[in-house]
Design a protein around this motif. Structure first.
Motif, mmCIF file in Angstrom:
data_model
loop_
_atom_site.group_PDB
_atom_site.id
_atom_site.type_symbol
_atom_site.label_atom_id
_atom_site.label_comp_id
_atom_site.label_asym_id
_atom_site.label_seq_id
_atom_site.Cartn_x
_atom_site.Cartn_y
_atom_site.Cartn_z
ATOM 1 N N THR A 145 0.802 -1.225 0.000
ATOM 2 C CA THR A 145 0.000 0.000 0.000
ATOM 3 C C THR A 145 0.831 1.270 0.000
ATOM 4 O O THR A 145 0.379 2.298 -0.480
ATOM 5 N N GLU A 146 2.021 1.206 0.555
ATOM 6 C CA GLU A 146 2.904 2.371 0.545
ATOM 7 C C GLU A 146 4.275 1.950 1.035
ATOM 8 O O GLU A 146 4.462 0.858 1.537
ATOM 9 N N GLY A 147 5.231 2.811 0.888
ATOM 10 C CA GLY A 147 6.561 2.521 1.395
ATOM 11 C C GLY A 147 7.645 3.128 0.533
ATOM 12 O O GLY A 147 7.372 3.756 -0.490
ATOM 13 N N ARG A 148 8.866 2.924 0.966
ATOM 14 C CA ARG A 148 10.027 3.444 0.270
ATOM 15 C C ARG A 148 11.080 2.344 0.170
ATOM 16 O O ARG A 148 11.161 1.467 1.013
ATOM 17 N N VAL A 149 11.873 2.405 -0.870
ATOM 18 C CA VAL A 149 12.987 1.488 -1.084
ATOM 19 C C VAL A 149 14.234 2.326 -1.221
ATOM 20 O O VAL A 149 14.255 3.279 -2.003
ATOM 21 N N THR A 150 15.269 1.976 -0.457
ATOM 22 C CA THR A 150 16.551 2.662 -0.585
ATOM 23 C C THR A 150 17.529 1.724 -1.270
ATOM 24 O O THR A 150 17.755 0.605 -0.811
ATOM 25 N N VAL A 151 18.092 2.157 -2.393
ATOM 26 C CA VAL A 151 19.054 1.368 -3.153
ATOM 27 C C VAL A 151 20.443 1.890 -2.814
ATOM 28 O O VAL A 151 20.760 3.043 -3.075
ATOM 29 N N ALA A 152 21.254 1.015 -2.214
ATOM 30 C CA ALA A 152 22.619 1.392 -1.866
ATOM 31 C C ALA A 152 23.619 0.814 -2.854
ATOM 32 O O ALA A 152 24.622 1.429 -3.170
ATOM 33 N N GLU A 153 23.341 -0.398 -3.336
ATOM 34 C CA GLU A 153 24.180 -1.078 -4.318
ATOM 35 C C GLU A 153 23.342 -2.153 -4.987
ATOM 36 O O GLU A 153 22.174 -2.324 -4.655
ATOM 37 N N SER A 154 23.923 -2.901 -5.903
ATOM 38 C CA SER A 154 23.181 -3.914 -6.649
ATOM 39 C C SER A 154 22.436 -4.869 -5.735
ATOM 40 O O SER A 154 22.975 -5.330 -4.732
ATOM 41 N N ALA A 155 21.209 -5.187 -6.111
ATOM 42 C CA ALA A 155 20.420 -6.164 -5.376
ATOM 43 C C ALA A 155 20.733 -7.562 -5.888
ATOM 44 O O ALA A 155 21.025 -7.750 -7.059
#
Length: 86
Positions: free
Chosen positions: A40-50
């Motif tokens: 429903t909502e949220g944030r994703v933080t990308v620091a390096e390759s997943a």
């Protein structure tokens, strides 16, 4: 840039195009169970390759031990997330 071509940063989840899907087995492992629920909502933080978007969870590791014969012990999750840059 990361190995997947996604620049590091914070992204907002697009709920209309994102979901968590799961699969397990029940009735002593005889019958498959699949399902999904929306994000429903949220944030994703990308620091390096997943490394990927799947996970396996043993519910006993989290103290969920009710109905051991009727409900699968291991759940397999797939996270499908579409995001927009914050």
């Amino acid at each position: 840039m990361t190995g997947h071509g996604i620049p590091p940063g914070t992204y907002a989840i697009d709920p209309s195009r994102s979901a968590v899907r799961f699969r397990t087995r029940h009735v002593f492992g005889l019958l498959p169970v699949t399902g999904s629920f929306p994000l429903t909502e949220g944030r994703v933080t990308v620091a390096e390759s997943a490394a990927g978007s799947t996970a396996t969870v043993n519910r006993f590791d989290f103290g969920v031990t009710a109905l051991p014969g009727m409900t699968g012990r291991v759940l397999h999750f797939t996270l499908e997330v579409t995001t927009v840059r914050d």
